[in-house]
Design an enzyme around this catalytic site. Structure first.
Site, short mmCIF file in Angstrom:
data_model
loop_
_atom_site.label_atom_id
_atom_site.label_comp_id
_atom_site.label_asym_id
_atom_site.label_seq_id
_atom_site.Cartn_x
_atom_site.Cartn_y
_atom_site.Cartn_z
N GLY A 26 0.83 -1.21 0.00
CA GLY A 26 0.00 0.00 0.00
C GLY A 26 0.85 1.24 0.00
N ASN A 27 0.24 2.38 0.21
CA ASN A 27 1.00 3.63 0.28
C ASN A 27 0.36 4.56 1.29
OD1 ASN A 27 -0.94 5.49 -1.15
ND2 ASN A 27 -0.68 3.92 -2.71
N ARG A 28 1.01 5.68 1.56
CA ARG A 28 0.63 6.52 2.69
C ARG A 28 -0.38 7.60 2.37
NH1 ARG A 28 5.76 8.17 6.19
NH2 ARG A 28 4.10 9.50 7.01
#
Ligand code: CTP
Ligand code: CA
Length: 217
Positions: A26-28
């Site tokens: 995933g990413n932030r």
């Protein structure tokens, strides 16, 4: 200026790319900026479709929300929501996804000190929408950069054939991901340039949507 009678599609949040039934890449992205943009568009009278990656945020009032998880699902949902007058790509779409999702949990083996994952490119939703036969009149991108913000943002504006791009610096305190505040530099392919903020994301979203509705005329 009002967006009454206009249809606006907004994509927001991260995407999660599953590795196996219990893990993902995933990413932030918190989704806050994209949700604020959808909210602002609805408050300015638009019919809004919000394609949302996995985030813990309430749906803004008068917005049709479509929840997705992966880049592939976001791609399909955005294309299915066309036609529209405006597309605003505010999602942090994963650029790569595992070639295959393991059917069971990936287990460590004795002596296994490294794990190599094979990732493949995801479709570029924004670039595709910008050359789609049912292209919205305005296609707006976001660019989150840690450095060379203007140079990279202008490069994306041209390469993806966008009308506008809203650039912000990430990885610095008080802006970008997770924060409630942000600052944007907006560039147009016609030479337009405007700095917005630093300000709460809600206010930036209002300013961005005013700018968009002025351009729609
Ligand atoms: N975007 C998209 N689909 C992708 C990747 C990006 O629609 N597969 C959109 C994002 O929603 C954003 C814009 O493209 O509006 C720019 O995203 P960004 O990650 O900054 O740029 P990339 O083109 O992916 O380039 P890089 O990550 O290498 O900087
Ligand atoms: Ca990217």
């Amino acid at each position: 200026m009002s967006l009454r009678g206009r249809r606006v599609i907004v994509s927001a949040g991260p995407t999660f790319e599953d590795l196996d039934p219990v893990r993902f890449i995933g990413n932030r992205s918190s989704g806050k900026m994209g949700f604020a943009v959808a909210d602002a568009a609805a408050r300015q009278g638009a019919e809004v479709v919000l394609v949302a990656g996995p985030v813990a945020l309430p749906t803004p009032a008068n917005v049709t929300r479509i929840d997705v998880r992966s880049a592939a699902q976001m791609h399909a949902a955005v294309l299915a929501a066309l036609p529209a007058d405006v597309y605003i790509g505010a999602a942090a779409v994963a650029d790569f996804t595992p070639r295959a999702v393991a059917p069971g949990k990936i287990k460590k083996q004795a002596g296994m000190d490294t794990l190599v994952l094979e990732l493949v490119r995801t479709p570029d939703i924004l670039a595709e929408v910008a050359v789609h036969p049912r292209r919205p009149r305005l296609v707006v991108g976001f660019a989150a950069e840690t450095d060379h913000v203007e140079q990279y943002a202008r490069g994306k504006l041209e390469k993806k054939q966008l009308d506008l791009i809203a650039a912000n610096r990430v990885g610095v305190a008080g802006s970008g991901f997770e924060s409630d505040e942000n600052a944007l530099a907006v560039y147009g392919r016609d030479g337009f340039e405007r700095a917005l903020g630093p300000a709460p994301k809600i206010q930036l979203a209002d300013n961005l949507l005013e700018l968009i509705s002025t351009r729609l005329g």
